[in-house]
Structure formats: structure tokens, C-alpha cells
Design a protein around this motif. Structure first.
Motif, PDB file in Angstrom:
ATOM      1  N   UNK A 157       0.829  -1.203   0.000  1.00 32.08           N
ATOM      2  CA  UNK A 157       0.000   0.000   0.000  1.00 32.08           C
ATOM      3  C   UNK A 157       0.867   1.259   0.000  1.00 32.08           C
ATOM      4  N   UNK A 158       1.983   1.211   0.700  1.00 34.59           N
ATOM      5  CA  UNK A 158       2.870   2.374   0.762  1.00 34.59           C
ATOM      6  C   UNK A 158       3.514   2.692  -0.578  1.00 34.59           C
ATOM      7  N   UNK A 159       3.452   1.768  -1.541  1.00 32.97           N
ATOM      8  CA  UNK A 159       4.025   1.988  -2.874  1.00 32.97           C
ATOM      9  C   UNK A 159       3.033   2.632  -3.840  1.00 32.97           C
ATOM     10  N   UNK A 160       1.777   2.726  -3.451  1.00 35.64           N
ATOM     11  CA  UNK A 160       0.759   3.300  -4.345  1.00 35.64           C
ATOM     12  C   UNK A 160       0.866   4.822  -4.331  1.00 35.64           C
ATOM     13  N   UNK A 161       1.101   5.394  -5.486  1.00 37.21           N
ATOM     14  CA  UNK A 161       1.201   6.852  -5.617  1.00 37.21           C
ATOM     15  C   UNK A 161      -0.188   7.456  -5.781  1.00 37.21           C
ATOM     16  N   UNK A 162      -0.941   6.916  -6.720  1.00 40.76           N
ATOM     17  CA  UNK A 162      -2.315   7.391  -6.913  1.00 40.76           C
ATOM     18  C   UNK A 162      -3.075   6.417  -7.782  1.00 40.76           C
ATOM     19  N   UNK A 163      -4.381   6.608  -7.845  1.00 41.73           N
ATOM     20  CA  UNK A 163      -5.262   5.817  -8.692  1.00 41.73           C
ATOM     21  C   UNK A 163      -6.137   6.782  -9.476  1.00 41.73           C
ATOM     22  N   UNK A 164      -6.289   6.504 -10.761  1.00 43.29           N
ATOM     23  CA  UNK A 164      -7.047   7.395 -11.644  1.00 43.29           C
ATOM     24  C   UNK A 164      -8.168   6.635 -12.336  1.00 43.29           C
ATOM     25  N   UNK A 165      -9.363   7.164 -12.272  1.00 41.96           N
ATOM     26  CA  UNK A 165     -10.504   6.535 -12.930  1.00 41.96           C
ATOM     27  C   UNK A 165     -10.326   6.558 -14.442  1.00 41.96           C
ATOM     28  N   UNK A 166     -10.680   5.431 -15.070  1.00 44.96           N
ATOM     29  CA  UNK A 166     -10.621   5.322 -16.523  1.00 44.96           C
ATOM     30  C   UNK A 166     -11.857   4.535 -16.968  1.00 44.96           C
ATOM     31  N   UNK A 167     -13.015   5.207 -16.949  1.00 46.10           N
ATOM     32  CA  UNK A 167     -14.273   4.526 -17.227  1.00 46.10           C
ATOM     33  C   UNK A 167     -14.563   3.530 -16.112  1.00 46.10           C
ATOM     34  N   UNK A 168     -14.812   2.287 -16.479  1.00 45.18           N
ATOM     35  CA  UNK A 168     -15.034   1.225 -15.498  1.00 45.18           C
ATOM     36  C   UNK A 168     -13.727   0.564 -15.074  1.00 45.18           C
ATOM     37  N   UNK A 169     -12.601   1.130 -15.492  1.00 44.51           N
ATOM     38  CA  UNK A 169     -11.276   0.645 -15.119  1.00 44.51           C
ATOM     39  C   UNK A 169     -10.587   1.689 -14.232  1.00 44.51           C
ATOM     40  N   UNK A 170      -9.464   1.283 -13.672  1.00 47.20           N
ATOM     41  CA  UNK A 170      -8.664   2.204 -12.861  1.00 47.20           C
ATOM     42  C   UNK A 170      -7.200   2.075 -13.248  1.00 47.20           C
ATOM     43  N   UNK A 171      -6.548   3.210 -13.465  1.00 45.69           N
ATOM     44  CA  UNK A 171      -5.110   3.232 -13.716  1.00 45.69           C
ATOM     45  C   UNK A 171      -4.415   3.368 -12.366  1.00 45.69           C
ATOM     46  N   UNK A 172      -3.607   2.380 -12.027  1.00 45.65           N
ATOM     47  CA  UNK A 172      -2.894   2.341 -10.754  1.00 45.65           C
ATOM     48  C   UNK A 172      -1.445   2.693 -10.988  1.00 45.65           C
ATOM     49  N   UNK A 173      -0.952   3.707 -10.258  1.00 46.35           N
ATOM     50  CA  UNK A 173       0.439   4.137 -10.386  1.00 46.35           C
ATOM     51  C   UNK A 173       1.192   3.781  -9.102  1.00 46.35           C
ATOM     52  N   UNK A 174       2.303   3.056  -9.232  1.00 47.72           N
ATOM     53  CA  UNK A 174       3.087   2.642  -8.066  1.00 47.72           C
ATOM     54  C   UNK A 174       4.562   2.950  -8.267  1.00 47.72           C
ATOM     55  N   UNK A 175       5.295   2.943  -7.172  1.00 47.99           N
ATOM     56  CA  UNK A 175       6.735   3.193  -7.249  1.00 47.99           C
ATOM     57  C   UNK A 175       7.505   1.971  -7.721  1.00 47.99           C
ATOM     58  N   UNK A 176       6.983   0.780  -7.460  1.00 50.42           N
ATOM     59  CA  UNK A 176       7.743  -0.440  -7.750  1.00 50.42           C
ATOM     60  C   UNK A 176       7.248  -1.231  -8.955  1.00 50.42           C
ATOM     61  N   UNK A 177       5.968  -1.050  -9.326  1.00 48.28           N
ATOM     62  CA  UNK A 177       5.404  -1.820 -10.441  1.00 48.28           C
ATOM     63  C   UNK A 177       4.918  -0.946 -11.588  1.00 48.28           C
ATOM     64  N   UNK A 178       5.282   0.332 -11.574  1.00 53.94           N
ATOM     65  CA  UNK A 178       4.874   1.216 -12.648  1.00 53.94           C
ATOM     66  C   UNK A 178       3.367   1.410 -12.679  1.00 53.94           C
ATOM     67  N   UNK A 179       2.829   1.522 -13.889  1.00 54.09           N
ATOM     68  CA  UNK A 179       1.391   1.734 -14.067  1.00 54.09           C
ATOM     69  C   UNK A 179       0.713   0.430 -14.447  1.00 54.09           C
ATOM     70  N   UNK A 180      -0.458   0.198 -13.868  1.00 49.66           N
ATOM     71  CA  UNK A 180      -1.248  -0.996 -14.161  1.00 49.66           C
ATOM     72  C   UNK A 180      -2.689  -0.574 -14.424  1.00 49.66           C
ATOM     73  N   UNK A 181      -3.278  -1.086 -15.499  1.00 48.02           N
ATOM     74  CA  UNK A 181      -4.699  -0.840 -15.766  1.00 48.02           C
ATOM     75  C   UNK A 181      -5.489  -1.997 -15.153  1.00 48.02           C
ATOM     76  N   UNK A 182      -6.337  -1.686 -14.181  1.00 47.91           N
ATOM     77  CA  UNK A 182      -7.061  -2.696 -13.420  1.00 47.91           C
ATOM     78  C   UNK A 182      -8.542  -2.680 -13.802  1.00 47.91           C
ATOM     79  N   UNK A 183      -9.108  -3.869 -13.967  1.00 44.34           N
ATOM     80  CA  UNK A 183     -10.513  -3.970 -14.395  1.00 44.34           C
ATOM     81  C   UNK A 183     -11.472  -3.833 -13.215  1.00 44.34           C
ATOM     82  N   UNK A 184     -11.289  -2.764 -12.447  1.00 44.85           N
ATOM     83  CA  UNK A 184     -12.175  -2.408 -11.343  1.00 44.85           C
ATOM     84  C   UNK A 184     -12.376  -0.899 -11.391  1.00 44.85           C
ATOM     85  N   UNK A 185     -13.578  -0.408 -11.052  1.00 48.28           N
ATOM     86  CA  UNK A 185     -13.785   1.041 -11.030  1.00 48.28           C
ATOM     87  C   UNK A 185     -13.083   1.677  -9.840  1.00 48.28           C
TER      88      UNK A 185
END
Length: 250
Positions: A157-185
Motif C-alpha cells: 500500500x505504501x508503494x501506491x502513488x495514486x489511482x485514476x478513474x478510466x471509465x469502469x477501469x482504474x489506472x494504478x500508479x506505483x513506485x515499484x510496479x509502474x502503471x497498471x490498468x485494473x478492471x475495477x472502477x
């Protein structure tokens, strides 16, 4: 499918077994155990496809199952059955662990089995149980389980920089895993992280970790610059609360 029920309450075992027999034809065999150690032996003997495990039992808790089974032995799907506290239920959700609330009903169980049938793999049950146990015993969520196409990704959790809504998906930005597009709102993550005081919904499209705030920009409508150089808007009615939060947690 072969099922094992592990629960110290005989009435709870009988109820679940009856529901499985009457409403779930895909379950062809049911075995029962009254405590975790008997359940461990039953799992080794019966090689079940699914295990229903009570979390709160005498001697050993259900979450301790990973202390007695090797990861290679945990080839089954796991559903916790519980009347446990709200905090533990939050821990199930954060760690993407399947659970059923007591008293159980046929519709609940049928939906849980349907959900499991849609999964192509066991989603690393051993790691899920390990992080779940850590969350409950430490009374603190250190990781969040993220559903991805290949299974479940565990993120600090401490690695999560922010989360951005992308329709019914969410763009997850982290320090260790880069950006991930997640199939959750986004609201899914807002719910999971609502007890963490460092996450703030600065805008309807953004949930930010204030530990990574670099600058509060007052010009051009006001915005927040984060460590990953993402500049997020901040809603007018959320500015004072955000500034108060920064002052309190800094």
C-alpha cells in the motif's frame, strides 16, 4: 467437485453440507472436519477441489492453515465461512479472499461457487492466506491484492502513488510496479482504502496518496503535483480539507 468443510460448529457444518447437496449439483463429494488439524489431514487424504473454512475455531484459527500446508499442497479453492468482525471482513476484501457470512444462504453459496468456477487458476492461495493472516494479526493492512489478467498482484500500500478513474477501469500508479490498468472502477479502491488516512480523493477521478505530494499548485484552477510527475486536479470543495490533512499528517 469434491468439497471439504472445516468448522467446529456441527450445526454450521450440517447446514452448509445440506445446501451444497440440495442446490449445488457440481459438488459430488462432501467431507467434514471439526477442527483445523483434522481438516489438514482430510485435505491431504481427500484432495478436495474446494475447502470451506471457518476462521474462528478453538486451538487454531482458520487463517493458520498456511502454517501446516506447503504451498504445493494448496491446490484447492478456499472460501472462509465467518461471523467475524467488520475489520476481518475488510481484510478479506483487501486481500481478495473469498468469504461467506454466517448464517449462510443458498444464493450466497451458489454465487461463490459460480465466481470460483470463472477463475482459471487458484490465484496463489498460499500468498493470499499469508497476507490475510498478517493483516488480521497486525490490525493493519500492508498490502492490497489487485486482480490482473494473470491472477492476483500483491502491491504494498505504501508503494501506491495514486489511482485514476478510466471509465469502469482504474489506472494504478506505483513506485515499484509502474502503471497498471485494473478492471475495477475507482470506487472499488476508494472502499478498500477508506480506513487509510493517507489516501485522499482529491477529485472524482483521482485517489491520491498524500505521502507522494510534491507541490500544491494554486494557479490555473488549483492542482496537485505528485512524485511521478502526474498533475491531478483538485475539486474546489475539497481544497480546504486537503490542506488540513496535509498539515495534520506532515
Amino acid at each position: 467437485m469434491k468439497a471439504v468443510i472445516i468448522d467446529d460448529e456441527s450445526k454450521a457444518r450440517r447446514l452448509l453440507a445440506t445446501i451444497l447437496k440440495d442446490y449445488c449439483p457440481q459438488i459430488t463429494q462432501i467431507k467434514e472436519a471439526k477442527n483445523l488439524m483434522d481438516g489438514i489431514q482430510l485435505i491431504r487424504d481427500a484432495a478436495p477441489d474446494i475447502v470451506f473454512l471457518d476462521i474462528e475455531m478453538p486451538d487454531y484459527l482458520g487463517i493458520e492453515i498456511g502454517d501446516f500446508l506447503e504451498p504445493s499442497e494448496m491446490t484447492f479453492q478456499l472460501i472462509f465461512t465467518t461471523a467475524y468482525s467488520e475489520y476481518a471482513i475488510k481484510a478479506f476484501e483487501v486481500n481478495a479472499v473469498d468469504y461467506l457470512l454466517k448464517p449462510m444462504r443458498p444464493k450466497q453459496i451458489k454465487n461463490a461457487l459460480s465466481k470460483i468456477a470463472q477463475r482459471a487458476n487458484n490465484n496463489n492461495i498460499a500468498q493470499q492466506i499469508s497476507t490475510l493472516k498478517e493483516s488480521i494479526q497486525d490490525n493493519h493492512f500492508k498490502k492490497i491484492a489487485i486482480p490482473v489478467s494473470t491472477g492476483i498482484l500483491f502491491i504494498d500500500i505504501d508503494d501506491i502513488i495514486c489511482l485514476e478513474a478510466n471509465g469502469m477501469y482504474t489506472q494504478l500508479y506505483t513506485t515499484s510496479n509502474g502503471a497498471q490498468l485494473i478492471s475495477k472502477p475507482l470506487k472499488y479502491f476508494v472502499h478498500l482504502l477508506e480506513t487509510n488516512e493517507y489516501f485522499y480523493r482529491s477529485h472524482r477521478s483521482f485517489l491520491i496518496n498524500i505521502k507522494f505530494v510534491r507541490q500544491y499548485i494554486k494557479k490555473d484552477g488549483h492542482s496537485i503535483l505528485l512524485e511521478n510527475k502526474i498533475q491531478t486536479p483538485i475539486a474546489r470543495d475539497r481544497r480546504e480539507v486537503f490542506l488540513d490533512l496535509i498539515r495534520r499528517l506532515s
